[in-house]
Design a protein around this motif. Structure first.
Motif, mmCIF file in Angstrom:
data_model
loop_
_atom_site.group_PDB
_atom_site.id
_atom_site.type_symbol
_atom_site.label_atom_id
_atom_site.label_comp_id
_atom_site.label_asym_id
_atom_site.label_seq_id
_atom_site.Cartn_x
_atom_site.Cartn_y
_atom_site.Cartn_z
ATOM 1 N N CYS A 13 82.075 -42.997 28.744
ATOM 2 C CA CYS A 13 80.999 -43.477 29.618
ATOM 3 C C CYS A 13 79.706 -42.800 29.179
ATOM 4 O O CYS A 13 79.729 -41.804 28.461
ATOM 5 C CB CYS A 13 81.297 -43.188 31.087
ATOM 6 S SG CYS A 13 81.262 -41.444 31.534
ATOM 7 N N SER A 14 78.593 -43.320 29.663
ATOM 8 C CA SER A 14 77.300 -42.766 29.259
ATOM 9 C C SER A 14 77.096 -41.344 29.771
ATOM 10 O O SER A 14 76.530 -40.508 29.072
ATOM 11 C CB SER A 14 76.165 -43.665 29.738
ATOM 12 O OG SER A 14 76.170 -43.763 31.154
ATOM 13 N N GLU A 45 83.232 -53.395 36.490
ATOM 14 C CA GLU A 45 82.996 -51.960 36.306
ATOM 15 C C GLU A 45 82.815 -51.650 34.823
ATOM 16 O O GLU A 45 81.929 -50.875 34.435
ATOM 17 C CB GLU A 45 84.161 -51.148 36.875
ATOM 18 C CG GLU A 45 84.032 -49.658 36.684
ATOM 19 C CD GLU A 45 82.949 -48.999 37.532
ATOM 20 O OE1 GLU A 45 82.579 -47.855 37.200
ATOM 21 O OE2 GLU A 45 82.464 -49.604 38.506
ATOM 22 N N TYR A 46 83.638 -52.277 33.985
ATOM 23 C CA TYR A 46 83.510 -52.117 32.535
ATOM 24 C C TYR A 46 82.098 -52.513 32.089
ATOM 25 O O TYR A 46 81.458 -51.794 31.318
ATOM 26 C CB TYR A 46 84.566 -52.972 31.826
ATOM 27 C CG TYR A 46 84.419 -53.006 30.337
ATOM 28 C CD1 TYR A 46 84.998 -52.027 29.539
ATOM 29 C CD2 TYR A 46 83.690 -54.017 29.711
ATOM 30 C CE1 TYR A 46 84.859 -52.045 28.161
ATOM 31 C CE2 TYR A 46 83.545 -54.044 28.339
ATOM 32 C CZ TYR A 46 84.125 -53.059 27.570
ATOM 33 O OH TYR A 46 83.978 -53.084 26.204
ATOM 34 N N ARG A 49 79.425 -49.961 33.085
ATOM 35 C CA ARG A 49 79.501 -48.766 32.239
ATOM 36 C C ARG A 49 78.997 -49.056 30.832
ATOM 37 O O ARG A 49 78.332 -48.225 30.218
ATOM 38 C CB ARG A 49 80.929 -48.226 32.208
ATOM 39 C CG ARG A 49 81.372 -47.683 33.553
ATOM 40 C CD ARG A 49 82.741 -47.065 33.467
ATOM 41 N NE ARG A 49 83.298 -46.809 34.795
ATOM 42 C CZ ARG A 49 84.301 -45.991 35.028
ATOM 43 N NH1 ARG A 49 84.869 -45.323 34.030
ATOM 44 N NH2 ARG A 49 84.750 -45.826 36.251
ATOM 45 N N SER A 52 75.255 -49.084 30.822
ATOM 46 C CA SER A 52 74.738 -47.725 30.872
ATOM 47 C C SER A 52 74.844 -47.047 29.504
ATOM 48 O O SER A 52 73.942 -46.307 29.096
ATOM 49 C CB SER A 52 75.485 -46.928 31.946
ATOM 50 O OG SER A 52 74.846 -45.710 32.201
ATOM 51 N N TYR A 163 74.143 -44.694 35.180
ATOM 52 C CA TYR A 163 75.155 -45.046 36.174
ATOM 53 C C TYR A 163 76.257 -43.992 36.172
ATOM 54 O O TYR A 163 76.775 -43.627 35.121
ATOM 55 C CB TYR A 163 75.756 -46.418 35.847
ATOM 56 C CG TYR A 163 76.961 -46.758 36.675
ATOM 57 C CD1 TYR A 163 76.826 -47.080 38.021
ATOM 58 C CD2 TYR A 163 78.235 -46.739 36.123
ATOM 59 C CE1 TYR A 163 77.940 -47.386 38.793
ATOM 60 C CE2 TYR A 163 79.353 -47.043 36.886
ATOM 61 C CZ TYR A 163 79.195 -47.362 38.224
ATOM 62 O OH TYR A 163 80.302 -47.659 38.981
ATOM 63 N N ARG A 164 76.590 -43.501 37.362
ATOM 64 C CA ARG A 164 77.648 -42.494 37.503
ATOM 65 C C ARG A 164 78.759 -43.066 38.378
ATOM 66 O O ARG A 164 78.541 -43.370 39.540
ATOM 67 C CB ARG A 164 77.077 -41.211 38.094
ATOM 68 C CG ARG A 164 76.100 -40.548 37.120
ATOM 69 C CD ARG A 164 75.451 -39.333 37.680
ATOM 70 N NE ARG A 164 76.458 -38.344 38.039
ATOM 71 C CZ ARG A 164 76.211 -37.305 38.810
ATOM 72 N NH1 ARG A 164 75.011 -37.124 39.310
ATOM 73 N NH2 ARG A 164 77.160 -36.444 39.089
ATOM 74 N N GLN A 165 79.922 -43.189 37.811
ATOM 75 C CA GLN A 165 81.074 -43.736 38.507
ATOM 76 C C GLN A 165 81.797 -42.652 39.295
ATOM 77 O O GLN A 165 81.566 -41.479 39.071
ATOM 78 C CB GLN A 165 82.042 -44.388 37.506
ATOM 79 C CG GLN A 165 82.619 -43.448 36.483
ATOM 80 C CD GLN A 165 81.737 -43.203 35.262
ATOM 81 O OE1 GLN A 165 80.664 -43.781 35.113
ATOM 82 N NE2 GLN A 165 82.175 -42.327 34.391
ATOM 83 N N GLY A 169 88.537 -44.702 35.623
ATOM 84 C CA GLY A 169 88.340 -46.024 35.041
ATOM 85 C C GLY A 169 89.403 -47.043 35.365
ATOM 86 O O GLY A 169 89.096 -48.182 35.670
#
Length: 179
Positions: A13-14, A45-46, A49, A52, A163-165, A169
């Protein structure tokens, strides 16, 4: 640029990519980010991410290579481990799936080495990631948690407004996070 300084960075992720990219660049590496995350669920969601990761690559002016999204293939790979706890055998198989994809892409692109952003997370055991990675030629075990990498990645993600999840995942980690 010295060919040995080219590296493919598997990017989960970023947020997790921020401090590893900066560290590798400061060490003189020519970094290409590789967004390969067929484990992420749901597809929306993919996509968030991935957007981002594109933003981060643009901000840092580095190459982003996007793998195909194939959640069904990933589900097949971890089959039988759906009820494993977080940080259990399913996660090891997930690491294997994503690191194999990175290995294959590095080979295709003639990039001599690769590593992963997974090791920056406090929630992922670097020793386990490295034991999986050492199965693949060219893998460099870099513990991005060291030198305050996790804290830096959080600060940089806020600075870059990434973006912070709130879960790793997959649908199984999503269930764990919801508890």
């Amino acid at each position: 640029m010295d060919d040995q300084k080219r590296i493919l960075l598997h990017t989960c992720c970023s947020v997790c990519a921020t401090s590893p990219v900066e560290r590798l660049l400061s060490q003189g590496y020519d970094v290409s980010m590789f967004f390969s995350n067929s484990n992420i669920f749901p597809r929306q969601e993919y996509e968030v991410r991935l957007q981002s990761a594109r933003k981060l690559a643009g901000l840092l002016d580095i190459r982003l290579i996007e793998d195909v999204y194939d959640h069904e293939s990933w589900l097949h790979h971890i089959e039988g481990l759906e009820n494993e706890p977080e940080r259990g055998k399913r996660c090891i198989k997930c690491f294997e799936y994503n690191l194999r994809r990175a290995y294959i892409k590095a080979q295709e692109l003639h990039i001599p080495s690769f590593t992963t952003t997974l090791s920056v997370s406090r929630h992922k055991p670097s020793k386990v990631i490295f034991s999986v990675g050492e199965r693949f030629r060219g893998f460099i075990p870099i513990d991005f948690k060291k030198q305050d990498g996790f804290t830096q990645s959080m600060a940089l993600s806020r600075q870059y407004d990434l973006y912070r999840q709130n879960y790793c995942g997959c649908e199984f980690s999503m269930r764990s996070a919801a508890r």
